[in-house]
Design an enzyme around this catalytic site. Structure first.
Site, mmCIF file in Angstrom:
data_model
loop_
_atom_site.group_PDB
_atom_site.id
_atom_site.type_symbol
_atom_site.label_atom_id
_atom_site.label_comp_id
_atom_site.label_asym_id
_atom_site.label_seq_id
_atom_site.Cartn_x
_atom_site.Cartn_y
_atom_site.Cartn_z
ATOM 1 N N HIS A 44 0.839 -1.202 0.000
ATOM 2 C CA HIS A 44 0.000 0.000 0.000
ATOM 3 C C HIS A 44 0.870 1.245 0.000
ATOM 4 O O HIS A 44 2.006 1.219 0.466
ATOM 5 C CB HIS A 44 -0.927 0.030 1.219
ATOM 6 N N HIS B 7 0.854 5.147 1.452
ATOM 7 C CA HIS B 7 0.245 6.098 2.380
ATOM 8 C C HIS B 7 0.239 7.475 1.723
ATOM 9 O O HIS B 7 1.248 7.878 1.115
ATOM 10 C CB HIS B 7 1.097 6.246 3.642
#
Ligand code: 5GP
Length: 143
Positions: A106, A108
């Protein structure tokens, strides 16, 4: 978790993708999901994940990574336009020693304000889901 660990299909983000855990969603298509971090370091802290199974930067196919990065840029623009922070940090951690706590790759998107202290990474009290949904709606409106 080492850098060569096997993908765990029961990790928290897999459960979010499957709809088993609620999330405040900002953007979704057939390849990525953008949603609010439940332990935000700042207001508007958003996560962008691919729908493919990959623990980190090293196991994602280049084409999926490219798409993930471009979608991160698009969502970061919406965060910028919705919340007008002084800066935005894009972060991505690989392996536990590097700070990774959820082993589904992922990015951020962390808005930064000059006069506000950031909260610590992946810690503290879980944010109120309705507050996160309010911020998600503001970001979504700029997409
Ligand atoms: P990492 O430490 O792996 O780079 O980032 C994982 C992020 O996921 C952290 O910022 C943490 O706050 C966030 N997080 C952990 N559990 C949940 C959850 O159940 N829901 C959401 N939306 N975010 C979570």
């Amino acid at each position: 978790m080492s850098l060569s660990a096997q993908y765990d299909p029961k990790n928290i983000f897999a459960k979010i993708l499957g709809g088993d855990i609620p999330s405040a969603r900002v953007y979704e298509d057939d390849r990525v999901l953008g949603f609010m971090d439940a332990f935000p370091q700042s207001r508007g802290h958003t996560l962008v994940i691919p729908k493919v199974q990959a623990c980190n930067l090293f196991d994602i196919a280049p084409d999926d990574l490219q798409n993930l990065m471009v979608q991160t840029q698009t969502i970061a623009r919406a965060v910028r336009d919705a919340l007008a922070p002084d800066g935005i940090r894009i972060a991505q951690f690989n392996g536990e020693p590097a700070g990774q706590t959820v082993f589904h790759i992922h990015f951020h998107i962390i808005p930064v304000w000059e006069d506000e202290n950031e909260r610590p990474h992946a810690a503290g009290k879980m944010a109120d889901i309705n507050e996160l949904k309010d911020i998600a709606a503001q970001i979504k409106a700029k997409l």
